[in-house]
Design a protein around this motif. Structure first.
Motif, PDB file in Angstrom:
ATOM      1  N   THR A 171       0.858  -1.179   0.000  1.00 30.28           N
ATOM      2  CA  THR A 171       0.000   0.000   0.000  1.00 30.28           C
ATOM      3  C   THR A 171       0.896   1.231   0.000  1.00 30.28           C
ATOM      4  O   THR A 171       1.963   1.246   0.633  1.00 30.28           O
ATOM      5  CB  THR A 171      -0.963   0.062   1.201  1.00 30.28           C
ATOM      6  OG1 THR A 171      -0.265   0.562   2.355  1.00 30.28           O
ATOM      7  CG2 THR A 171      -1.577  -1.288   1.485  1.00 30.28           C
ATOM      8  N   ALA A 178       3.439   4.591  -5.867  1.00 31.48           N
ATOM      9  CA  ALA A 178       3.053   3.302  -6.441  1.00 31.48           C
ATOM     10  C   ALA A 178       4.123   2.820  -7.419  1.00 31.48           C
ATOM     11  O   ALA A 178       4.515   1.643  -7.413  1.00 31.48           O
ATOM     12  CB  ALA A 178       1.706   3.415  -7.139  1.00 31.48           C
ATOM     13  N   ASP A 191      -3.486   1.961  -3.487  1.00 32.36           N
ATOM     14  CA  ASP A 191      -3.372   3.318  -2.956  1.00 32.36           C
ATOM     15  C   ASP A 191      -4.172   3.423  -1.659  1.00 32.36           C
ATOM     16  O   ASP A 191      -5.405   3.377  -1.670  1.00 32.36           O
ATOM     17  CB  ASP A 191      -3.889   4.330  -3.981  1.00 32.36           C
ATOM     18  CG  ASP A 191      -3.554   5.772  -3.602  1.00 32.36           C
ATOM     19  OD1 ASP A 191      -3.309   6.039  -2.409  1.00 32.36           O
ATOM     20  OD2 ASP A 191      -3.547   6.629  -4.507  1.00 32.36           O
ATOM     21  N   TRP A 197      -9.685   1.317   0.457  1.00 35.36           N
ATOM     22  CA  TRP A 197      -8.587   0.437   0.058  1.00 35.36           C
ATOM     23  C   TRP A 197      -8.671  -0.967   0.656  1.00 35.36           C
ATOM     24  O   TRP A 197      -8.250  -1.932  -0.004  1.00 35.36           O
ATOM     25  CB  TRP A 197      -7.232   1.089   0.306  1.00 35.36           C
ATOM     26  CG  TRP A 197      -6.736   1.166   1.733  1.00 35.36           C
ATOM     27  CD1 TRP A 197      -6.847   2.215   2.579  1.00 35.36           C
ATOM     28  CD2 TRP A 197      -5.997   0.167   2.438  1.00 35.36           C
ATOM     29  NE1 TRP A 197      -6.247   1.943   3.782  1.00 35.36           N
ATOM     30  CE2 TRP A 197      -5.701   0.686   3.712  1.00 35.36           C
ATOM     31  CE3 TRP A 197      -5.547  -1.110   2.118  1.00 35.36           C
ATOM     32  CZ2 TRP A 197      -4.995  -0.028   4.684  1.00 35.36           C
ATOM     33  CZ3 TRP A 197      -4.835  -1.829   3.077  1.00 35.36           C
ATOM     34  CH2 TRP A 197      -4.568  -1.294   4.340  1.00 35.36           C
TER      35      TRP A 197
END
Length: 326
Positions: A171, A178, A191, A197
């Motif tokens: 994450t 990312a 994300d 998430w």
């Protein structure tokens, strides 16, 4: 000498460059001529007052530094003079041209490793190694690494498969991080700025489960993750709380799912971290660990570095460099 003085508790503006006396060196201490000073995330919490400071400002701020030993106190090895080393202070005093620290905190900088890279890897690398050892990975596990692009998470992502992870789910906060997590070795990136998430994670797992969670976020999301973990074998290692609070879990939450939580904190844990500093430096020197340096800044830019860290902008460590020629 010039040093960054924390004039009070508050925003980054409380960090001010001032002329101060050189530090006193006591028995069992060393003095280094600082060349590289890492700006650490926990330091921002101490400066802001979110974490207790323990002493009253004003004081010279900072916890770690790399440089050359210029002086040793009684009971310290005089052979250290002239050696390139890292040091950890007793809590304050490293944002400065000269730093006094206990001799038992000294770690030699291996040949081929710059002071900048040594300073960058010292804290995060030495936390990541005992975390991975504690996880006891066997080559079959799916692991989740939170905040996986930078800091401790960045080192966990680099090393997880070497230590036995079969699949690494990361994450991160935002597209740039990312991309970095993928470069560091993550198989899947989610994300965590998206409030949904944990739902994205369940979709990614598609009926499989997480064997190990490296939890640096804490808060209520830790509870959300429990139902994605492998019953009986699932283990969560909690070592931070970027959310502002530790993992909000109860014994009942864990027992009813057959899960374990290891709190990676306290004196015994910190002793393990200190013992891992040499290994972290040696790995970086051998090319087995990317130090993840964001930028090298003049000492007087300490407040600017704190501001950027609090904005969660950096992809690596900020290093402060004193100007000894001034």
């Amino acid at each position: 000498m010039k040093a960054i003085v924390m004039t009070g508790t508050g925003g980054p503006e409380v960090l001010v460059l001032q002329e101060v006396p050189a530090p006193q060196i006591g028995p069992g201490d060393v003095m280094i001529r600082a060349e590289a000073i890492p700006v650490l995330f926990p330091e921002t919490k101490l400066r802001s007052g979110e974490f207790p400071l323990g002493v009253e400002p004003p004081l010279v701020f900072g916890f770690q530094a790399a440089g050359v030993v210029s002086e040793v106190g009684a009971d310290a090895d005089p052979a250290l003079i002239g050696r390139r080393v890292t040091v950890a202070t007793m809590g304050f005093g490293s944002y400065a041209e000269f730093v006094s620290a206990p001799a038992d905190s000294v770690n030699p900088i291996p040949d081929g490793l710059s002071a900048t890279d040594a300073a960058a890897v010292l804290m995060s690398g030495s936390v990541a190694l005992p975390l991975l050892e504690t996880a006891r990975l066997t080559g079959t596990e799916t692991v989740l690494i939170e905040a996986a692009a930078t800091g401790i998470g960045g080192y966990l992502t680099q090393l997880a498969k070497e230590y036995g992870a079969a699949r690494v789910i990361a994450t991160v906060g935002g597209p740039a991080k990312a991309e970095q997590a993928r470069k560091l070795g993550a198989d899947v990136v989610i994300d965590h700025n998206d409030p949904e998430w944990p739902t994205r994670l369940r979709e990614t797992l598609s009926g499989t489960t997480l064997d190990v969670v490296f939890d640096s976020i804490g808060g209520t999301t830790a509870l959300d993750l429990l139902d994605t973990m492998t019953p009986v074998q699932g283990r969560m290692l909690s070592y931070g709380w970027l959310s502002g609070a530790p993992a909000q879990l109860t014994a009942t939450d864990l027992i009813t799912r057959g899960l374990t939580l290891t709190g990676c904190a306290g004196p015994d844990w910190l002793a393990r971290v200190a013992d891992a500093r040499t290994a972290a430096l040696e790995r970086a020197a051998a090319g087995g660990l990317n130090p993840l340096v964001e930028a090298v800044l003049p000492l007087d830019q300490a407040a600017h570095a704190h501001r950027l860290i609090e904005e969660r902008a950096p992809l690596g460590k900020f290093i402060l460099r004193p100007d000894h020629s001034a």
